[in-house]
Every structure is written in structure tokens, then in C-alpha cells.
Motif scaffolding. Sequence first.
Motif, PDB file in Angstrom:
ATOM      1  N   ASP A 161       0.867  -1.327   0.111  1.00 57.24           N
ATOM      2  CA  ASP A 161       0.130   0.031   0.139  1.00 57.24           C
ATOM      3  C   ASP A 161       1.001   1.210   0.095  1.00 57.24           C
ATOM      4  OD1 ASP A 161       1.034   0.460   2.576  1.00 57.24           O
ATOM      5  OD2 ASP A 161      -0.884  -0.592   3.601  1.00 57.24           O
ATOM      6  N   LEU A 162       0.269   2.359  -0.014  1.00 60.76           N
ATOM      7  CA  LEU A 162       1.283   3.617  -0.224  1.00 60.76           C
ATOM      8  C   LEU A 162       2.107   3.815   0.976  1.00 60.76           C
ATOM      9  CD1 LEU A 162       1.677   6.206  -1.747  1.00 60.76           C
ATOM     10  CD2 LEU A 162      -0.191   7.230  -0.777  1.00 60.76           C
ATOM     11  N   LYS A 163       1.601   3.748   2.042  1.00 61.75           N
ATOM     12  CA  LYS A 163       2.344   3.938   3.420  1.00 61.75           C
ATOM     13  C   LYS A 163       3.497   3.040   3.365  1.00 61.75           C
ATOM     14  CE  LYS A 163       2.063   4.644   8.260  1.00 61.75           C
ATOM     15  NZ  LYS A 163       1.209   4.483   9.578  1.00 61.75           N
ATOM     16  N   GLN A 164       3.525   1.634   3.141  1.00 64.49           N
ATOM     17  CA  GLN A 164       4.481   0.943   3.087  1.00 64.49           C
ATOM     18  C   GLN A 164       5.526   1.226   1.685  1.00 64.49           C
ATOM     19  OE1 GLN A 164       2.062  -2.875   2.189  1.00 64.49           O
ATOM     20  NE2 GLN A 164       2.138  -3.338   4.298  1.00 64.49           N
ATOM     21  N   LEU A 165       5.009   1.595   0.710  1.00 66.97           N
ATOM     22  CA  LEU A 165       5.742   1.994  -0.351  1.00 66.97           C
ATOM     23  C   LEU A 165       6.692   3.215   0.019  1.00 66.97           C
ATOM     24  CD1 LEU A 165       6.257   0.926  -3.321  1.00 66.97           C
ATOM     25  CD2 LEU A 165       4.646   2.668  -3.989  1.00 66.97           C
ATOM     26  N   LEU A 166       6.201   4.243   0.584  1.00 65.02           N
ATOM     27  CA  LEU A 166       7.046   5.417   1.268  1.00 65.02           C
ATOM     28  C   LEU A 166       8.109   4.892   2.108  1.00 65.02           C
ATOM     29  CD1 LEU A 166       4.209   7.813   1.565  1.00 65.02           C
ATOM     30  CD2 LEU A 166       5.967   8.099  -0.177  1.00 65.02           C
ATOM     31  N   LEU A 167       7.740   4.005   3.031  1.00 63.37           N
ATOM     32  CA  LEU A 167       8.608   3.463   4.075  1.00 63.37           C
ATOM     33  C   LEU A 167       9.810   2.550   3.257  1.00 63.37           C
ATOM     34  CD1 LEU A 167       6.489   2.507   6.725  1.00 63.37           C
ATOM     35  CD2 LEU A 167       7.765   4.270   6.995  1.00 63.37           C
ATOM     36  N   ALA A 168       9.427   1.994   2.390  1.00 64.27           N
ATOM     37  CA  ALA A 168      10.361   1.213   1.362  1.00 64.27           C
ATOM     38  C   ALA A 168      11.195   2.209   0.647  1.00 64.27           C
ATOM     39  CB  ALA A 168       9.532   0.359   0.584  1.00 64.27           C
ATOM     40  N   CYS A 169      10.793   3.017   0.087  1.00 64.30           N
ATOM     41  CA  CYS A 169      11.373   4.108  -0.532  1.00 64.30           C
ATOM     42  C   CYS A 169      12.489   4.926   0.512  1.00 64.30           C
ATOM     43  CB  CYS A 169      10.532   4.976  -1.371  1.00 64.30           C
ATOM     44  SG  CYS A 169      11.623   5.799  -2.578  1.00 64.30           S
ATOM     45  N   ALA A 170      11.954   5.222   1.466  1.00 63.38           N
ATOM     46  CA  ALA A 170      12.887   5.789   2.445  1.00 63.38           C
ATOM     47  C   ALA A 170      14.147   5.193   2.810  1.00 63.38           C
ATOM     48  CB  ALA A 170      11.891   6.454   3.691  1.00 63.38           C
ATOM     49  N   GLU A 171      13.755   3.758   3.331  1.00 60.51           N
ATOM     50  CA  GLU A 171      14.903   2.983   3.591  1.00 60.51           C
ATOM     51  C   GLU A 171      15.668   2.646   2.753  1.00 60.51           C
ATOM     52  OE1 GLU A 171      16.054  -1.486   5.253  1.00 60.51           O
ATOM     53  OE2 GLU A 171      14.097  -1.240   4.470  1.00 60.51           O
ATOM     54  N   THR A 172      15.339   2.583   1.369  1.00 62.10           N
ATOM     55  CA  THR A 172      16.088   2.308   0.215  1.00 62.10           C
ATOM     56  C   THR A 172      17.181   3.679  -0.116  1.00 62.10           C
ATOM     57  OG1 THR A 172      14.698   0.899  -0.920  1.00 62.10           O
ATOM     58  CG2 THR A 172      16.387   1.699  -2.208  1.00 62.10           C
ATOM     59  N   VAL A 173      16.546   4.958  -0.053  1.00 66.09           N
ATOM     60  CA  VAL A 173      17.142   6.107  -0.076  1.00 66.09           C
ATOM     61  C   VAL A 173      18.233   6.032   0.919  1.00 66.09           C
ATOM     62  CG1 VAL A 173      16.863   8.548   0.239  1.00 66.09           C
ATOM     63  CG2 VAL A 173      15.350   7.570  -1.263  1.00 66.09           C
ATOM     64  N   ALA A 219      10.655  15.193  -1.559  1.00 65.35           N
ATOM     65  CA  ALA A 219      11.764  15.378  -0.573  1.00 65.35           C
ATOM     66  C   ALA A 219      12.704  14.196  -0.595  1.00 65.35           C
ATOM     67  CB  ALA A 219      11.176  15.383   0.870  1.00 65.35           C
ATOM     68  N   LEU A 220      12.124  12.932  -0.870  1.00 58.97           N
ATOM     69  CA  LEU A 220      13.114  11.761  -1.082  1.00 58.97           C
ATOM     70  C   LEU A 220      14.063  11.909  -2.348  1.00 58.97           C
ATOM     71  CD1 LEU A 220      10.594   8.761   0.039  1.00 58.97           C
ATOM     72  CD2 LEU A 220      12.771   9.604   1.032  1.00 58.97           C
ATOM     73  N   ARG A 221      13.175  12.401  -3.310  1.00 57.07           N
ATOM     74  CA  ARG A 221      14.255  12.562  -4.649  1.00 57.07           C
ATOM     75  C   ARG A 221      15.330  13.675  -4.489  1.00 57.07           C
ATOM     76  NH1 ARG A 221       9.858  13.151  -8.124  1.00 57.07           N
ATOM     77  NH2 ARG A 221      10.206  11.130  -8.973  1.00 57.07           N
ATOM     78  N   ALA A 222      14.727  14.561  -3.844  1.00 55.81           N
ATOM     79  CA  ALA A 222      15.802  15.770  -3.582  1.00 55.81           C
ATOM     80  C   ALA A 222      16.949  15.111  -2.651  1.00 55.81           C
ATOM     81  CB  ALA A 222      15.263  16.948  -2.570  1.00 55.81           C
ATOM     82  N   ARG A 223      16.545  14.230  -1.734  1.00 54.94           N
ATOM     83  CA  ARG A 223      17.581  13.899  -0.716  1.00 54.94           C
ATOM     84  C   ARG A 223      18.653  13.036  -1.607  1.00 54.94           C
ATOM     85  NH1 ARG A 223      18.712  13.396   4.553  1.00 54.94           N
ATOM     86  NH2 ARG A 223      20.059  11.582   5.110  1.00 54.94           N
ATOM     87  N   LEU A 224      18.116  12.046  -2.394  1.00 54.23           N
ATOM     88  CA  LEU A 224      18.745  11.065  -3.257  1.00 54.23           C
ATOM     89  C   LEU A 224      19.820  11.776  -4.225  1.00 54.23           C
ATOM     90  CD1 LEU A 224      19.194   8.063  -3.422  1.00 54.23           C
ATOM     91  CD2 LEU A 224      17.383   8.365  -5.425  1.00 54.23           C
ATOM     92  N   LEU A 225      19.376  12.935  -4.609  1.00 58.74           N
ATOM     93  CA  LEU A 225      20.204  13.794  -5.459  1.00 58.74           C
ATOM     94  C   LEU A 225      21.110  14.687  -4.762  1.00 58.74           C
ATOM     95  CD1 LEU A 225      17.355  14.522  -8.034  1.00 58.74           C
ATOM     96  CD2 LEU A 225      19.298  13.115  -8.513  1.00 58.74           C
ATOM     97  N   SER A 226      21.054  14.869  -3.488  1.00 62.10           N
ATOM     98  CA  SER A 226      21.963  15.753  -2.793  1.00 62.10           C
ATOM     99  C   SER A 226      21.480  17.181  -2.961  1.00 62.10           C
ATOM    100  CB  SER A 226      23.410  15.662  -2.708  1.00 62.10           C
ATOM    101  OG  SER A 226      23.622  14.077  -2.492  1.00 62.10           O
ATOM    102  N   SER A 227      20.163  17.369  -3.405  1.00 59.92           N
ATOM    103  CA  SER A 227      19.803  18.754  -3.822  1.00 59.92           C
ATOM    104  C   SER A 227      18.895  19.399  -2.733  1.00 59.92           C
ATOM    105  CB  SER A 227      19.309  18.873  -5.058  1.00 59.92           C
ATOM    106  OG  SER A 227      18.165  17.943  -5.059  1.00 59.92           O
ATOM    107  N   GLY A 228      18.486  18.722  -1.563  1.00 61.55           N
ATOM    108  CA  GLY A 228      17.659  19.258  -0.946  1.00 61.55           C
ATOM    109  C   GLY A 228      17.649  20.641  -0.066  1.00 61.55           C
TER     110      GLY A 228
END
Length: 542
Positions: A161-173, A219-228
Motif C-alpha cells: 500500500d502507499l504507506k508501505q511503499l513510502l517507507l520502503a523508498c525511504a529505507e532504500t534512499v 523530498a526523497l528525490r531531493a535527498r537522493l540527488l543531494s539537492s535538498g
Amino acid sequence: MQSSKEPQTSSSIRSFYHNPMQHIDPNSFSTSQVLNNDSSRSRSQLTELSSQAYTEQFFTLESTPVTDYAIYNSPPSVSISSNMSRFSPQCSHSYTSDLQHSSDNTYGSSLSGSSGVDDEKRLMHALWVLNELLEPESCIDHSGTPFARYNRILELAPHMDLKQLLLACAETVSGADTISLSERKVAVSAAAALMDILEKRVSVIGEPLQRLGAYMLEALRARLLSSGSIIYKKLKCKEPTSSELMSYMHVLYQICPYYKFAYTSANVIIGEAMKNENRIHIIDFQIAQGSQWVPFIQALSCRPGGAPYIRITGIDDFESTHARGGGLELVGQRLAQVAETCGVPFEFHGAAMSGSEVQLENLRVQHGEALAVNFPYILHHMPDESVTTSNHRDRLLRLVKSLSPKVLTLVEQESNTNTGTFFQRFCETLDYYTAMFESIDVGPPRDDKSRINAEEHCVAKDVVNIIACEGNDRVERHEVFGKWRLRLTMAGFSQVPLSSAVGDAVRDMLKEHSSEYRIGEGNGALYLGWKSRALATSSAWM
């Protein structure tokens, strides 16, 4: 209940955040077998993950839950991995990904119409690339490697679900913060694949979690790109005009009672402390428009025996100046007019600076005045010992204590995003702002432009700062009440019990808002919550 709409996202938000990652040439790696994405294995792994309870509490030892008001939710209910990476405060270099985001691919574009088959193709391709990132000549069992962990996450992604997917992406980032070059590559590639899936699930006009997810994804994309930090500065520099921003802030002010909670509780506390004083000096560390003090001055005008003399020192920063469309003299003029109309002797002094810059001479404390100091949602902006050896947060509290104030009022978000790992911070942000977006949902329709703009310009900026920024650039550093209590005690303050009048005034104010808001008392503080989640606390000190 509002109907669910087709997920869309804001092109204006996208223009702030988008920075496509470069394409990985699969031919640059050694050839290896393509992974077999077995669907039955994915389902069994999903069941296994879903059965794991994520029980870690993010409270510190000095952060004790309220005993008579159940307002603390546990963090998310699933654990994506038992091998969560430790967060490094240094932003790592952004490596390339084969899942390129085209620069003109705005939210609501063709991604929202992609089929499940497209999802499977993307994930299969990502899995293949991850496999290629490993050394094919190695005979080591990769079951415990980062590759195996991200492989597992990607296989499960379509079923989350969306919450699980956000958490998975955050851990991966968070894996991109690792020291190992090969693990960074694996993490970046996996995160890019998850972001492609997330982009179809979020919407700035969707349900609360979809709207919040749109900003957390960027925000996760920005963090991954070091552009936050760059993005956060762009958001501040490209703010709407002052009149527009005031309009957006007014929308939130009317929908949500968070600032009313701060103003109402602090005014009652200060009013009770000053009931027998003839000369009152209030130092407000976030004067903003000065609206808090209009009803306070009006109430003083009704005091038996005549109104006291009141002096207000208003401390300000650039954001308030921009919203007002002018300097602190505008606040002084407005309050002086109110005081004159009410027959209250009044004086105003402005100190245009951030709280961390304040020194004793800026406060102009005079002998014979009863002093009150007000900290409304501002002390968490002061850098502490985790940011600088100067530790302005504690320095400022010690400075205020040296002035011997009759009362200090503190209102802060009940959230723990100051210290801890990045993943813990993400989980806390997701939990806290989900409740906030749910509370906003009782307002105008989800596709109302003013409401979308209010969320973007008044809330999303904070979310981006918490997730994508580090060091001095991360100014949103919330702490729970237990930690504030420890800081104030160490600075020499004693907590003042709140009278029943404080809670009564807040309850009267909440009659204008949703019945889902809750008021609770514990640890000597007053708590404002949405359903079962505490969102803010108000307390008094001397």
C-alpha cells in the motif's frame, strides 16, 4: 466523504524538485543472469513482511507519554527490512540510475495511466540492473547483501500500500548514505524504481496520505540527488507575493486550530500571571502579524481599576517580513492603533532578526517591569548541540532565565525529528503530517486551488526541509515535550501548573473546529491532538 480523484501532481512543485538522474549503460557491467521474479515467492515474502510489527518507539528516556490521554501512535506497522542502515549526516554523492525521469514529465501525465504490466517491466528491468551491479565472478552467497534486500523490496513493491511503499523508498534512499560505493549504486537504482511506482500513487488533490506522499516523494528525490538544500532555498526565494502568502496562511488558520491553540493558551497563561501587574513587558520570539496580542490588549482594557502599561518587544525573521509585505513597524502601528482605541498605554519595540541572533541588548528589558516571554512554534528553529557548538537553543533559554521572567510560555509541535537516524525521522514525519493532512481534509474541497497552494507553501516546505536537508540547512528540528522539559529544567526553569481556565479557553476555541480534535493534559502540559495523535503542547515556566 469526498470522492477519490485520479492521482495528479502539481507541475509547479515538480519544477522546483525535478532533476533527472543520468542513464546507466547496462553494457558497462558484466553480463549476468536475469532474475526470476516469481510472483508466488513475492506474495509469500509480502506476507512475511506484513506480519512483522514495527514496534520501535521514537521517544527518548526523558520523553514520557501522557498518562491520561492516549495520543501516541506507534510508528508504521510494517518493517521493510531488519537491516536498516544507520544514517550519516553527510550527504552522499548521487549516482546514476537507469530509470530516467524525463524533465517534462509532470504529475498527472502518462504515468498516471500506466498499467500493471508497465510496473512489472520497470521492476524487472530494475532488478536486472541491480543484479548487474554485483560482481558476477564472485561465488559469495548474496542472501545477506544490500542487493538481496533491495531485490526483495522491489519484488514486493507492486503489492504494497502507499504507506508501505513510502517507507520502503525511504529505507532504500537511506542506503545511499552508505560508505560502500557498490551499495550506493544499488540503493540509488532501487530507489529510482520505487519512485517511478510512487509517482503514480500520489496526488496533490487526493486523499490525505496521497497529498502528503506527493511532497514526501519529492523530498526523497531531493535527498537522493543531494539537492535538498538547493530546493529548500528555491522554495523560500520563489515564494508567492506577500498578499498571496497571507491568503494561503489564512486558509490554514481558518481550517486548523494550531496557531489558535498557541495564541489562546499563551494569552490565558500570561494574563493570569500578570493580573496584578501595572507595567507589563512581553517579549514575543515570533511576532508575525501581531494578531495574538490584539485580544490580549482588548482584555487588559477591561481590567478593574484601569488598564496597565504594556510594552511588547517583537522578534521577527525574513519569512514574517515577506508575508507581511513590510517590516516590524507595520506590526507596531497596528497594535498601537488597537491600544489607543481601547485606552491602553502601549509601546512597541521591534527586533528584526532570527531568534538565534538575539542578544541581551536587543531585548531592552527595563527595571520595574513584569516580564513575560513567548515562544510560539519557534524554539525548534534554533540550532542545538547536534548542529553547532554554539547551541543557540540552550543559550537562548539561559539568556531568558537570566532576565527572571515572571512567566515563559512554550508551544511546540509534539514530534521528534531533531536527532536519530534518517529513517526514524522519516517515519515520525510520515506519522505526524498524515494526521495534519487529515485535519486539513475537513476544509475546502481537495481540488480547491487555494487549499492546494496553502499546503504547498505553508506545509510542504517544512516536510522537504525535514527529509531532504541536513546540518545548518535543516531548520525544522522538532522535539517532544519530554526533551523540552529537560532543556528548560537544565536552564534553571521550573514548570508552572496550568489552571483549568487554560483548558477551558482552548475547548471553547475548538468548538469552531472538527470534533476530531482532542485536548489532553499530562506532565504539566496541555496537549492538542487530532484523533489519537498528539500534534502540539503548551506549557508554562518561571
